[in-house]
Enzyme design. Structure first.
Site, PDB file in Angstrom:
ATOM      1  N   GLU A 108       0.850  -1.203   0.000  1.00  0.00           N
ATOM      2  CA  GLU A 108       0.000   0.000   0.000  1.00  0.00           C
ATOM      3  C   GLU A 108       0.880   1.245   0.000  1.00  0.00           C
ATOM      4  O   GLU A 108       1.923   1.290   0.656  1.00  0.00           O
ATOM      5  CB  GLU A 108      -0.891   0.006   1.231  1.00  0.00           C
ATOM      6  N   ASP A 112      -1.501   5.978  -3.600  1.00  0.00           N
ATOM      7  CA  ASP A 112      -2.433   5.144  -4.359  1.00  0.00           C
ATOM      8  C   ASP A 112      -3.760   5.860  -4.584  1.00  0.00           C
ATOM      9  O   ASP A 112      -4.198   6.656  -3.746  1.00  0.00           O
ATOM     10  CB  ASP A 112      -2.701   3.827  -3.634  1.00  0.00           C
ATOM     11  N   ASN A 114      -6.528   4.151  -4.646  1.00  0.00           N
ATOM     12  CA  ASN A 114      -7.421   3.417  -3.740  1.00  0.00           C
ATOM     13  C   ASN A 114      -6.612   2.898  -2.554  1.00  0.00           C
ATOM     14  O   ASN A 114      -5.879   1.915  -2.674  1.00  0.00           O
ATOM     15  CB  ASN A 114      -8.077   2.257  -4.491  1.00  0.00           C
ATOM     16  N   HIS A 120     -11.080  -4.880  12.596  1.00  0.00           N
ATOM     17  CA  HIS A 120     -11.971  -5.892  13.166  1.00  0.00           C
ATOM     18  C   HIS A 120     -13.343  -5.314  13.516  1.00  0.00           C
ATOM     19  O   HIS A 120     -13.489  -4.128  13.804  1.00  0.00           O
ATOM     20  CB  HIS A 120     -11.377  -6.453  14.462  1.00  0.00           C
ATOM     21  N   GLU A 171      -6.834  -0.677  -7.897  1.00  0.00           N
ATOM     22  CA  GLU A 171      -6.781   0.721  -8.300  1.00  0.00           C
ATOM     23  C   GLU A 171      -7.823   0.969  -9.396  1.00  0.00           C
ATOM     24  O   GLU A 171      -8.086   0.088 -10.224  1.00  0.00           O
ATOM     25  CB  GLU A 171      -5.390   1.063  -8.835  1.00  0.00           C
ATOM     26  N   CYS A 184     -15.697  -6.991   8.923  1.00  0.00           N
ATOM     27  CA  CYS A 184     -16.540  -8.188   8.813  1.00  0.00           C
ATOM     28  C   CYS A 184     -18.020  -7.845   8.991  1.00  0.00           C
ATOM     29  O   CYS A 184     -18.367  -6.864   9.639  1.00  0.00           O
ATOM     30  CB  CYS A 184     -16.136  -9.218   9.865  1.00  0.00           C
TER      31      CYS A 184
END
EC number: 3.4.22.70
Length: 206
Positions: A108, A112, A114, A120, A171, A184
């Site tokens: 990363e 970038d 994206n 969590h 990307e 999650c």
């Protein structure tokens, strides 16, 4: 004999009460310790950035993600979800996520288009990492502090995907810069498995 039996029953009752009290208090204790730890790390990060800036006033160093996985790379704040979390280097392995929210991928870059960040979700710890991210909605603001920069984003998309759908990390050439926040979703109590991933996309506000 009856006297000893009564004593044992009393002791057993006290133990059960203590265990119940511990189980009730544990999530609150865990939340307190987590909040204290993350606040200290964010405070230390801001202090380090300020000290570095005062040493080199002429040339402001471009913020970079540390190579040391234990170092804080910045922090993310989402007021609508009451989230303010330090962000660690990727990839988002179990070890890194035990430290805190982390970049999804090892390679990363802060340049970038994206930038993907994973955290969590816990059922019984509402203040932990991205647990309360579900409180964010389209239009919610997201602030990403890296070095002396505070990058601003606005939530534009919220959806569920399968855990195997890694295309959310790709990307997207020609599009505005964005944050992709991953956590999650859809917990199956029978299997103990989170069956989906909730994806929050926030587009940079220029």
């Amino acid at each position: 004999m009856k006297k000893w039996t009564n004593r044992l029953m009393t002791i057993a009752g006290v133990v059960l009460i203590l265990v119940a009290a511990y189980l009730f208090a544990k999530p609150h204790i865990d939340n307190y310790l987590h909040d204290k730890d993350k606040d200290e790390k964010i405070e230390q990060y801001d202090k380090n950035v300020k000290e570095q800036a005062s040493k080199d006033k002429k040339q402001q160093a471009k913020p970079q993600i540390p190579k040391d996985k234990s170092k804080v790379a910045g922090y993310i704040e989402i007021p609508d979800a009451d989230i303010k979390e330090p962000v660690y280097p990727g990839p988002a392995t179990p070890e890194q996520l035990n430290r805190g929210v982390s970049f999804a991928e090892e390679n990363e870059s802060l340049d970038d288009q994206n930038i993907s960040i994973a955290g969590h979700t816990f059922i019984d710890r509402p203040n932990y990492q991205f647990t309360n991210l579900k409180a964010a909605k389209k239009g919610s603001m997201v602030y990403f502090k890296v070095g002396n920069e505070t990058r601003k984003y606005k939530m534009t998309s919220i959806r569920d995907v399968k855990p195997t759908d890694v295309g959310v990390l790709d990307e997207q050439k020609g599009k505005d810069k964005q944050l992709t926040l991953i956590t999650c979703d859809d917990y199956n109590e029978k299997t103990g498995v989170w069956e989906k991933r909730k994806i929050f996309v926030a587009t940079e506000v220029k």
